[in-house]
Design an enzyme around this catalytic site. Structure first.
Site, short mmCIF file in Angstrom:
data_model
loop_
_atom_site.label_atom_id
_atom_site.label_comp_id
_atom_site.label_asym_id
_atom_site.label_seq_id
_atom_site.Cartn_x
_atom_site.Cartn_y
_atom_site.Cartn_z
N ASP A 29 19.06 67.60 -16.99
CA ASP A 29 17.80 67.70 -16.24
C ASP A 29 16.79 66.65 -16.70
O ASP A 29 16.79 66.24 -17.86
CB ASP A 29 17.22 69.10 -16.41
CG ASP A 29 16.14 69.40 -15.38
OD1 ASP A 29 16.08 68.71 -14.34
OD2 ASP A 29 15.35 70.32 -15.61
N GLY A 30 15.92 66.24 -15.79
CA GLY A 30 14.82 65.34 -16.13
C GLY A 30 14.93 63.94 -15.53
O GLY A 30 14.14 63.06 -15.86
N ASN A 31 15.88 63.76 -14.65
CA ASN A 31 16.07 62.42 -14.05
C ASN A 31 14.85 61.98 -13.26
O ASN A 31 14.42 60.83 -13.33
CB ASN A 31 17.27 62.43 -13.09
CG ASN A 31 18.57 62.76 -13.80
OD1 ASN A 31 18.61 62.85 -15.02
ND2 ASN A 31 19.63 62.94 -13.03
N TRP A 55 11.94 61.06 -15.54
CA TRP A 55 12.25 59.79 -16.21
C TRP A 55 11.88 58.64 -15.28
O TRP A 55 11.26 57.66 -15.71
CB TRP A 55 13.74 59.75 -16.56
CG TRP A 55 14.20 58.55 -17.32
CD1 TRP A 55 14.30 58.43 -18.67
CD2 TRP A 55 14.64 57.29 -16.77
NE1 TRP A 55 14.78 57.19 -19.00
CE2 TRP A 55 15.00 56.46 -17.87
CE3 TRP A 55 14.77 56.79 -15.47
CZ2 TRP A 55 15.47 55.16 -17.70
CZ3 TRP A 55 15.24 55.50 -15.32
CH2 TRP A 55 15.58 54.69 -16.42
N ARG A 62 12.82 58.56 -7.60
CA ARG A 62 13.61 59.57 -8.31
C ARG A 62 15.08 59.20 -8.41
O ARG A 62 15.75 59.48 -9.40
CB ARG A 62 13.49 60.93 -7.59
CG ARG A 62 12.11 61.54 -7.64
CD ARG A 62 12.10 62.87 -6.86
NE ARG A 62 13.19 63.73 -7.29
CZ ARG A 62 13.13 64.52 -8.36
NH1 ARG A 62 12.04 64.59 -9.09
NH2 ARG A 62 14.16 65.26 -8.70
N HIS A 81 18.46 59.35 -11.34
CA HIS A 81 19.85 59.83 -11.25
C HIS A 81 20.80 58.71 -11.67
O HIS A 81 21.74 58.94 -12.43
CB HIS A 81 20.16 60.29 -9.83
CG HIS A 81 19.29 61.42 -9.36
ND1 HIS A 81 19.07 62.54 -10.13
CD2 HIS A 81 18.59 61.60 -8.21
CE1 HIS A 81 18.26 63.37 -9.46
NE2 HIS A 81 17.96 62.82 -8.30
N SER A 83 23.23 71.94 -8.07
CA SER A 83 23.23 73.39 -7.96
C SER A 83 23.19 73.83 -6.49
O SER A 83 22.85 73.04 -5.60
CB SER A 83 22.01 73.97 -8.70
OG SER A 83 20.83 73.79 -7.95
N ARG A 128 16.17 70.01 -1.81
CA ARG A 128 15.49 68.72 -2.02
C ARG A 128 15.45 67.91 -0.74
O ARG A 128 16.20 68.18 0.20
CB ARG A 128 16.21 67.96 -3.12
CG ARG A 128 16.15 68.75 -4.41
CD ARG A 128 16.57 67.94 -5.58
NE ARG A 128 16.39 68.72 -6.79
CZ ARG A 128 16.42 68.23 -8.00
NH1 ARG A 128 16.64 66.94 -8.17
NH2 ARG A 128 16.24 68.99 -9.05
N LEU A 165 40.46 66.73 -23.47
CA LEU A 165 39.16 67.31 -23.14
C LEU A 165 39.16 67.68 -21.66
O LEU A 165 39.58 66.88 -20.83
CB LEU A 165 38.05 66.28 -23.41
CG LEU A 165 36.65 66.63 -22.90
CD1 LEU A 165 36.02 67.75 -23.72
CD2 LEU A 165 35.72 65.40 -22.95
N ARG A 217 20.09 72.23 -22.71
CA ARG A 217 19.28 71.86 -21.56
C ARG A 217 18.26 70.80 -21.98
O ARG A 217 17.51 71.00 -22.92
CB ARG A 217 18.54 73.03 -20.94
CG ARG A 217 17.74 72.54 -19.72
CD ARG A 217 17.26 73.59 -18.80
NE ARG A 217 16.70 72.99 -17.58
CZ ARG A 217 16.66 73.57 -16.42
NH1 ARG A 217 17.17 74.76 -16.27
NH2 ARG A 217 16.12 72.96 -15.37
N SER A 269 18.40 78.22 -14.83
CA SER A 269 18.51 77.69 -13.47
C SER A 269 19.88 77.96 -12.83
O SER A 269 20.49 77.07 -12.22
CB SER A 269 18.20 76.19 -13.46
OG SER A 269 16.88 75.96 -13.91
C1 IPE Z 1 19.26 72.41 -12.75
O1 IPE Z 1 18.18 71.55 -12.68
C2 IPE Z 1 20.41 71.87 -11.92
C3 IPE Z 1 21.04 70.66 -12.40
C4 IPE Z 1 20.77 70.04 -13.51
C5 IPE Z 1 22.07 70.13 -11.55
P1 IPE Z 1 17.00 71.77 -11.62
O2 IPE Z 1 16.06 70.64 -11.83
O3 IPE Z 1 17.58 71.93 -10.26
O4 IPE Z 1 16.39 73.15 -12.09
P2 IPE Z 1 14.93 73.75 -11.86
O5 IPE Z 1 14.62 73.62 -10.40
O6 IPE Z 1 13.98 72.93 -12.68
O7 IPE Z 1 15.00 75.14 -12.35
C1 IPE Z 2 18.49 66.63 -12.76
O1 IPE Z 2 17.30 65.91 -12.71
C2 IPE Z 2 19.48 66.20 -11.71
C3 IPE Z 2 19.70 67.17 -10.64
C4 IPE Z 2 19.17 68.35 -10.58
C5 IPE Z 2 20.55 66.76 -9.55
P1 IPE Z 2 16.12 66.30 -11.73
O2 IPE Z 2 16.30 65.55 -10.45
O3 IPE Z 2 16.03 67.77 -11.58
O4 IPE Z 2 14.86 65.72 -12.50
P2 IPE Z 2 13.42 66.41 -12.63
O5 IPE Z 2 13.65 67.80 -13.16
O6 IPE Z 2 12.81 66.41 -11.26
O7 IPE Z 2 12.69 65.55 -13.60
MG MG Z 3 15.04 69.18 -12.65
#
Ligand code: IPE
Ligand code: IPE
Ligand code: MG
Length: 240
Positions: A21-23, A26, A34, A38, A66, A72, A133, A186, A194
């Site tokens: 998470d956090g792409n 970043w 965004r 990714h 997910s 999105r 693995l 996480r 999540s």
């Molecule tokens: C969880 O991240 C799903 C994945 C990393 C694929 P999200 O960014 O979708 O989760 P929430 O919305 O912050 O809970």
């Molecule tokens: C996780 O990063 C990747 C996916 C859920 C596909 P996010 O796209 O959720 O990045 P943030 O949470 O918005 O920073």
């Molecule tokens: Mg996220």
């Protein structure tokens, strides 16, 4: 940061799962779209897999998309479908040569493009004999969806209520042979699950880090394993 040499080789987790998470954040920090976040996550993913191979982890499970991520914007969803296809074509031969078995967990509904499904099937077939693995990519995956799908199978199999127990349900999950994760990592400073692996993680050690996924590297995995090794797992009993 932790080096492999500082870890206890007798307590390497067998199964590490990760919510990548956090792409988006970043990318936003850099004034980028965004989707660039990714894209930057690709290196993080494969460096982390290398780290898992170095450690001798047997199972790695990565949350890539997910059942809720369809909410999105369509452009981002389309990008992610295409991106995941590219990841497979770019990395499957390398993963195969390193002994990685690729698997997918999640629903294959009509929204997942046919072409992506074909690349998934090809990657699975290519690497099916590998055992070093097992890399399970959770794609269009939801923990609740997995449990619902298992219940549907129980009903379809005509299992009578008195025969329904944890074993019967577990055997109908997406991958019944997969051990429960020892540790779930996480990234990005969010303290939630999540909808990841709801059935599988009752006794997983949870490790949260502020690192955004595109910055995550094998050393961060080693840190997480170090933290795992300092935990005392009790499973409801008393410490050993
Ligand atoms: C969880 O991240 C799903 C994945 C990393 C694929 P999200 O960014 O979708 O989760 P929430 O919305 O912050 O809970
Ligand atoms: C996780 O990063 C990747 C996916 C859920 C596909 P996010 O796209 O959720 O990045 P943030 O949470 O918005 O920073
Ligand atoms: Mg996220």
């Amino acid at each position: 940061m932790m080096a492999v040499a500082n870890l206890d080789p007798t307590r390497i987790p067998r199964h590490v799962a990760c919510v990548m998470d956090g792409n988006g954040r970043w990318a936003r920090q850099r004034g980028l779209p965004r989707t660039e976040g990714h894209a930057a996550g690709e290196e993080a993913l494969f460096d982390t897999v290398e780290g898992a191979l170095e450690l001798g982890v047997d199972w790695m499970t990565m949350f890539a998309f997910s059942t809720e991520n369809w909410r999105r914007p369509p452009d981002e969803v389309r990008y992610l479908m295409h991106f995941n296809e590219g990841i497979l074509t770019r990395h499957r031969d390398d993963l195969n040569s390193k002994g990685v078995r690729i698997r997918f967990a999640g629903r294959r509904d009509w929204r997942v493009p046919r072409r992506l499904i074909r690349h998934m099937d090809e990657s699975v077939a290519l690497t099916a004999a590998n055992r070093r693995l097992t890399l399970t990519i959770c794609f269009n995956y939801g923990g609740r969806a997995e449990i619902v799908d298992a219940v549907r199978r129980l009903v379809a199999d005509g299992v009578s209520p008195d025969k329904i127990d944890e074993k019967a349900l577990r055997s109908r999950l997406y991958w019944p042979d997969m051990p429960d994760p020892d540790v779930v990592i996480r990234t990005s400073g969010e303290f939630r699950i999540s909808n990841f692996l709801l059935w599988e993680l009752p006794y997983s050690e949870l490790v949260f880090t502020d690192v955004l996924w595109p910055d995550f590297r094998r050393e961060n995995l080693f840190d997480a394993v170090g933290e795992y090794q300092r935990r005392d797992r009790r499973y409801g009993g008393l410490e050993g």
